[in-house]
Design a protein around this motif. Structure first.
Motif, PDB file in Angstrom:
ATOM      1  N   LEU A   1       0.848  -1.185   0.000  1.00  0.00           N
ATOM      2  CA  LEU A   1       0.000   0.000   0.000  1.00  0.00           C
ATOM      3  C   LEU A   1       0.887   1.239   0.000  1.00  0.00           C
ATOM      4  CD1 LEU A   1       0.254   0.795   3.210  1.00  0.00           C
ATOM      5  CD2 LEU A   1      -1.623  -0.806   3.467  1.00  0.00           C
ATOM      6  N   TRP A   2       0.241   2.381  -0.250  1.00  0.00           N
ATOM      7  CA  TRP A   2       0.976   3.638  -0.341  1.00  0.00           C
ATOM      8  C   TRP A   2       0.478   4.583   0.747  1.00  0.00           C
ATOM      9  CZ3 TRP A   2       5.212   5.365  -2.543  1.00  0.00           C
ATOM     10  CH2 TRP A   2       5.447   6.742  -2.587  1.00  0.00           C
ATOM     11  N   LEU A   3       1.427   5.246   1.392  1.00  0.00           N
ATOM     12  CA  LEU A   3       1.099   6.176   2.467  1.00  0.00           C
ATOM     13  C   LEU A   3       1.775   7.507   2.201  1.00  0.00           C
ATOM     14  CD1 LEU A   3      -0.236   6.576   5.291  1.00  0.00           C
ATOM     15  CD2 LEU A   3       1.963   5.880   6.282  1.00  0.00           C
ATOM     16  N   ASP A   4       0.957   8.554   1.972  1.00  0.00           N
ATOM     17  CA  ASP A   4       1.508   9.908   1.854  1.00  0.00           C
ATOM     18  C   ASP A   4       2.041  10.342   3.208  1.00  0.00           C
ATOM     19  OD1 ASP A   4       0.864  10.323  -0.881  1.00  0.00           O
ATOM     20  OD2 ASP A   4      -1.224  10.682  -0.309  1.00  0.00           O
ATOM     21  N   LEU A   5       3.189  10.999   3.213  1.00  0.00           N
ATOM     22  CA  LEU A   5       3.785  11.449   4.469  1.00  0.00           C
ATOM     23  C   LEU A   5       3.265  12.828   4.848  1.00  0.00           C
ATOM     24  CD1 LEU A   5       7.511  10.339   4.151  1.00  0.00           C
ATOM     25  CD2 LEU A   5       5.786   9.449   5.711  1.00  0.00           C
ATOM     26  N   PRO A   6       3.052  13.056   6.137  1.00  0.00           N
ATOM     27  CA  PRO A   6       2.670  14.407   6.583  1.00  0.00           C
ATOM     28  C   PRO A   6       3.769  15.408   6.231  1.00  0.00           C
ATOM     29  CG  PRO A   6       2.416  12.784   8.348  1.00  0.00           C
ATOM     30  CD  PRO A   6       3.156  12.098   7.247  1.00  0.00           C
ATOM     31  N   ALA A   7       3.366  16.647   6.021  1.00  0.00           N
ATOM     32  CA  ALA A   7       4.322  17.675   5.602  1.00  0.00           C
ATOM     33  C   ALA A   7       5.446  17.871   6.618  1.00  0.00           C
ATOM     34  CB  ALA A   7       3.585  18.990   5.365  1.00  0.00           C
ATOM     35  N   HIS A   8       5.140  17.617   7.909  1.00  0.00           N
ATOM     36  CA  HIS A   8       6.159  17.859   8.938  1.00  0.00           C
ATOM     37  C   HIS A   8       7.111  16.680   9.135  1.00  0.00           C
ATOM     38  CE1 HIS A   8       2.867  15.814  11.134  1.00  0.00           C
ATOM     39  NE2 HIS A   8       3.832  15.348  11.906  1.00  0.00           N
ATOM     40  N   TRP A   9       6.950  15.614   8.332  1.00  0.00           N
ATOM     41  CA  TRP A   9       7.826  14.456   8.467  1.00  0.00           C
ATOM     42  C   TRP A   9       8.612  14.256   7.165  1.00  0.00           C
ATOM     43  CZ3 TRP A   9      10.105  11.825  12.007  1.00  0.00           C
ATOM     44  CH2 TRP A   9       9.516  11.598  13.258  1.00  0.00           C
ATOM     45  N   PRO A  10       9.801  14.830   7.008  1.00  0.00           N
ATOM     46  CA  PRO A  10      10.629  14.557   5.816  1.00  0.00           C
ATOM     47  C   PRO A  10      10.946  13.068   5.710  1.00  0.00           C
ATOM     48  CG  PRO A  10      11.508  16.391   7.104  1.00  0.00           C
ATOM     49  CD  PRO A  10      10.447  15.750   7.940  1.00  0.00           C
ATOM     50  N   ALA A  11      10.999  12.565   4.481  1.00  0.00           N
ATOM     51  CA  ALA A  11      11.153  11.124   4.254  1.00  0.00           C
ATOM     52  C   ALA A  11      12.408  10.556   4.915  1.00  0.00           C
ATOM     53  CB  ALA A  11      11.169  10.840   2.758  1.00  0.00           C
ATOM     54  N   GLU A  12      13.529  11.250   4.773  1.00  0.00           N
ATOM     55  CA  GLU A  12      14.771  10.727   5.340  1.00  0.00           C
ATOM     56  C   GLU A  12      14.688  10.646   6.862  1.00  0.00           C
ATOM     57  OE1 GLU A  12      18.246   8.947   5.647  1.00  0.00           O
ATOM     58  OE2 GLU A  12      17.244   9.399   3.749  1.00  0.00           O
ATOM     59  N   ARG A  13      14.032  11.629   7.472  1.00  0.00           N
ATOM     60  CA  ARG A  13      13.901  11.618   8.923  1.00  0.00           C
ATOM     61  C   ARG A  13      12.980  10.484   9.376  1.00  0.00           C
ATOM     62  NH1 ARG A  13      13.210  17.205  12.138  1.00  0.00           N
ATOM     63  NH2 ARG A  13      15.246  17.445  11.183  1.00  0.00           N
ATOM     64  N   VAL A  14      11.929  10.227   8.591  1.00  0.00           N
ATOM     65  CA  VAL A  14      11.030   9.105   8.917  1.00  0.00           C
ATOM     66  C   VAL A  14      11.800   7.799   8.895  1.00  0.00           C
ATOM     67  CG1 VAL A  14       9.072   7.744   8.110  1.00  0.00           C
ATOM     68  CG2 VAL A  14       8.902  10.217   8.182  1.00  0.00           C
ATOM     69  N   ARG A  15      12.584   7.585   7.844  1.00  0.00           N
ATOM     70  CA  ARG A  15      13.318   6.324   7.730  1.00  0.00           C
ATOM     71  C   ARG A  15      14.312   6.151   8.873  1.00  0.00           C
ATOM     72  NH1 ARG A  15      13.597   7.769   2.424  1.00  0.00           N
ATOM     73  NH2 ARG A  15      15.815   8.250   2.607  1.00  0.00           N
TER      74      ARG A  15
ATOM     75  N   LEU B   1      12.288  -0.784  12.182  1.00  0.00           N
ATOM     76  CA  LEU B   1      11.516  -0.885  10.949  1.00  0.00           C
ATOM     77  C   LEU B   1      12.369  -0.489   9.756  1.00  0.00           C
ATOM     78  CD1 LEU B   1       8.232   0.917  12.109  1.00  0.00           C
ATOM     79  CD2 LEU B   1       8.815  -1.507  12.316  1.00  0.00           C
ATOM     80  N   SER B   2      12.272  -1.255   8.675  1.00  0.00           N
ATOM     81  CA  SER B   2      12.943  -0.931   7.422  1.00  0.00           C
ATOM     82  C   SER B   2      11.903  -0.423   6.433  1.00  0.00           C
ATOM     83  CB  SER B   2      13.653  -2.168   6.857  1.00  0.00           C
ATOM     84  OG  SER B   2      14.228  -1.878   5.598  1.00  0.00           O
ATOM     85  N   LEU B   3      12.074   0.822   5.945  1.00  0.00           N
ATOM     86  CA  LEU B   3      11.091   1.465   5.076  1.00  0.00           C
ATOM     87  C   LEU B   3      11.734   1.883   3.758  1.00  0.00           C
ATOM     88  CD1 LEU B   3       9.404   3.886   7.659  1.00  0.00           C
ATOM     89  CD2 LEU B   3       8.616   1.607   6.998  1.00  0.00           C
ATOM     90  N   VAL B   4      10.894   2.079   2.747  1.00  0.00           N
ATOM     91  CA  VAL B   4      11.358   2.611   1.466  1.00  0.00           C
ATOM     92  C   VAL B   4      10.431   3.748   1.064  1.00  0.00           C
ATOM     93  CG1 VAL B   4      10.034   0.920   0.120  1.00  0.00           C
ATOM     94  CG2 VAL B   4      11.995   2.059  -0.912  1.00  0.00           C
TER      95      VAL B   4
ATOM     96  N   PRO C   1       6.346  13.371  -1.046  1.00  0.00           N
ATOM     97  CA  PRO C   1       6.925  12.337  -0.180  1.00  0.00           C
ATOM     98  C   PRO C   1       5.892  11.293   0.216  1.00  0.00           C
ATOM     99  CG  PRO C   1       6.525  14.348   1.058  1.00  0.00           C
ATOM    100  CD  PRO C   1       6.252  14.673  -0.372  1.00  0.00           C
ATOM    101  N   GLY C   2       6.327  10.067   0.267  1.00  0.00           N
ATOM    102  CA  GLY C   2       5.440   8.984   0.669  1.00  0.00           C
ATOM    103  C   GLY C   2       6.221   7.717   0.914  1.00  0.00           C
TER     104      GLY C   2
ATOM    105  N   LEU D   1       4.816   2.250  13.445  1.00  0.00           N
ATOM    106  CA  LEU D   1       4.917   3.302  12.438  1.00  0.00           C
ATOM    107  C   LEU D   1       3.834   4.356  12.650  1.00  0.00           C
ATOM    108  CD1 LEU D   1       6.080   4.521   9.861  1.00  0.00           C
ATOM    109  CD2 LEU D   1       4.617   2.966   8.545  1.00  0.00           C
ATOM    110  N   ALA D   2       2.606   3.914  12.933  1.00  0.00           N
ATOM    111  CA  ALA D   2       1.512   4.860  13.167  1.00  0.00           C
ATOM    112  C   ALA D   2       1.825   5.759  14.360  1.00  0.00           C
ATOM    113  CB  ALA D   2       0.208   4.097  13.390  1.00  0.00           C
ATOM    114  N   ALA D   3       2.366   5.182  15.420  1.00  0.00           N
ATOM    115  CA  ALA D   3       2.720   5.977  16.596  1.00  0.00           C
ATOM    116  C   ALA D   3       3.825   6.980  16.265  1.00  0.00           C
ATOM    117  CB  ALA D   3       3.154   5.053  17.729  1.00  0.00           C
ATOM    118  N   LEU D   4       4.779   6.547  15.455  1.00  0.00           N
ATOM    119  CA  LEU D   4       5.869   7.439  15.062  1.00  0.00           C
ATOM    120  C   LEU D   4       5.337   8.649  14.294  1.00  0.00           C
ATOM    121  CD1 LEU D   4       8.858   8.162  14.522  1.00  0.00           C
ATOM    122  CD2 LEU D   4       8.745   6.638  12.534  1.00  0.00           C
ATOM    123  N   LEU D   5       4.471   8.402  13.305  1.00  0.00           N
ATOM    124  CA  LEU D   5       3.963   9.488  12.475  1.00  0.00           C
ATOM    125  C   LEU D   5       3.046  10.429  13.238  1.00  0.00           C
ATOM    126  CD1 LEU D   5       3.261   7.539   9.153  1.00  0.00           C
ATOM    127  CD2 LEU D   5       5.209   9.009   9.705  1.00  0.00           C
TER     128      LEU D   5
END
Length: 457
Positions: free
Chosen positions: A383-397, A405-408, A421-422, A443-447
């Protein structure tokens, strides 16, 4: 009951009520600590009930609960086995980045594989099996491929079907046939990383076509076909990788007509086409003379076979592709091709697919409950998850890795740098559904948190 498969019983808390939970927790602890290994057979239910001095329904309930958590697998007539391979890499990360089908619900893949290999070796002359074989597969293997493809494209001549050693080998050979260095292929703005790697290696460019919720917009596609003169259009029409979007029947017909009118061939990479119980017609059924259809078993059965099928536009095109494949990969593995053929011919492949589909649906339902903003079809393995604006992708990973967790993210799939970003979340990488649930909740708690170090004014 043997000592090797019953030592874990000492962990059962006999004072626990209900007692089936004591059995379940003992089994879970033994697997987590490595006392019970993947593929190890558990005691028969009646024998275990007698050993513990409880009624049969108690053990049946415990085994059912363990199966629901993905801890064990059971098949009628064979028994109950510890579920195979946990989805964790060498660093102990739960892998939500690698797209592969989950273990089939109610089936033991390892047992089916062992049975198939034994049957193939019993039926075939090993000297012949281990010799060189024709590029593109034998007639029987091509016929099996045609049968597997039929639910999506109908009956097709076996002469147009090739058996290939995985989708990546087929893509590389196709690109060599269709495009020269410096020429371009039209793709969606987010697309399969394997295509990006192959085109970069061959010096072929990628031009993104604007999309909406179903995929390529026909009017934009027609404009780009006229302006860019592409050598091919690459599409993943079902459960698009990575966005999980599915192109509807009407849109498929429009896109097929645009490409046919422009004289631009379609590379239809329908890796996920068989996952829906009612698959949509493939492009190869709409304009067969203008479509190269590619379908791998890696996303519907198991990636380890390294077997895929290609349907060429005509017999001559199939022969040209066979020559290109022979120049690079010689042939598909004879043993793997024989196993795939046996599974398809004996109906095992359809049983495996049904098991993968059922487990996938359960995981998708779980994911939608935990991450309601994520997008994915009920039978898609990602599935695909759009990232919130306040969470840059690199910081999420980085933050996710600290939580195991290993994310792409979108950048792994992006043709241009200006993509939203997503994350693509793969649901089959971990064998245990309970482990997947833990990962998704983490992951949900992190976001839901604020990124560390974010300035709020």
């Amino acid at each position: 009951m043997t000592a090797s498969n019953a030592r874990w019983l000492r962990r059962v808390d006999r004072g626990r009520r209900p007692i089936y939970l004591g059995v379940l927790h003992a089994l879970e602890a033994a697997i987590a600590e490595g006392e019970l290994q993947a593929g190890q057979q558990l005691p028969p239910q009646r024998a275990l009930a007698a050993e513990l001095g409880v009624d049969l329904t108690t053990v049946t309930r415990a085994y059912a609960a363990a199966r629901a958590r993905g801890l064990v697998e059971g098949t009628v007539g064979r028994g109950t086995f510890v579920a195979g391979g946990a989805g964790e890499d060498e660093a102990g990360l739960v892998d939500l980045s690698m797209n592969l089908p989950p273990p089939p619900l109610g089936l033991a893949l390892d047992r089916l594989l062992k049975d198939a290999a034994r049957q193939v070796l019993e039926r075939a002359d090993p000297a012949v099996l281990m010799a060189y074989h024709p590029a593109g597969g034998s007639l029987a293997q091509r016929a099996a491929g045609a049968a597997w493809l039929a639910p999506c494209i109908g009956q097709v001549e076996t002469e147009r079907v090739l058996v290939v050693p995985g989708a990546q080998a087929a893509l590389a050979a196709l690109l060599r046939l269709l495009a020269e260095p410096g020429e371009t292929v039209l793709v969606e703005p987010l697309t399969y990383p394997g295509l990006r790697a192959a085109t970069a290696h061959l010096g072929v460019g990628l031009t993104p076509c604007p999309v909406d919720g179903e995929g390529m917009i026909p009017e934009e596609l027609a404009r780009l076909c006229a302006r860019s003169r592409p050598k091919a259009v690459y599409l993943i029409p079902t459960h698009q990788n990575p966005t999980a979007a599915t192109m509807g029947s009407a849109r498929r017909a429009q896109v097929a007509q645009v490409c046919a009118a422009a004289g631009v061939p379609i590379i239809e990479d329908d890796a996920y086409g068989r996952l829906p119980a009612a698959p949509l017609p493939g492009f190869a059924a709409l304009t067969p003379g203008n479509v190269w259809r590619l379908e791998t078993l890696a996303k519907t059965l198991t990636p380890g076979l390294r077997i895929a099928f290609v349907v060429a536009p005509d017999d001559g095109a199939a022969r040209r592709l066979a020559l290109a494949l022979r120049a690079t990969s010689i042939m598909p593995s004879p043993l793997c091709a024989a196993i795939a053929t046996a599974w398809i011919s004996d109906g095992v492949a359809e049983r495996l697919l049904a098991g993968v589909r059922a487990e996938t649906a359960a995981r998708q339902a779980l994911a939608r409950e935990i991450l309601p903003a994520a997008r994915g079809e009920p039978e898609a393995i990602h599935l695909w998850l759009d990232l919130p604006a306040h969470w840059p992708a690199e910081r999420v990973r980085t933050a996710a890795q600290a939580r195991g967790l290993s994310l792409v993210g979108a950048e792994a799939f992006a043709v241009t740098p200006d993509v939203p970003p997503g994350l693509r979340l793969s649901l089959g990488g971990t064998a245990r559904r309970a482990r997947l649930e833990e990962a998704l909740r983490s992951l949900a708690a992190l976001l839901a948190e604020e990124p560390a170090g974010r300035l709020v004014v």
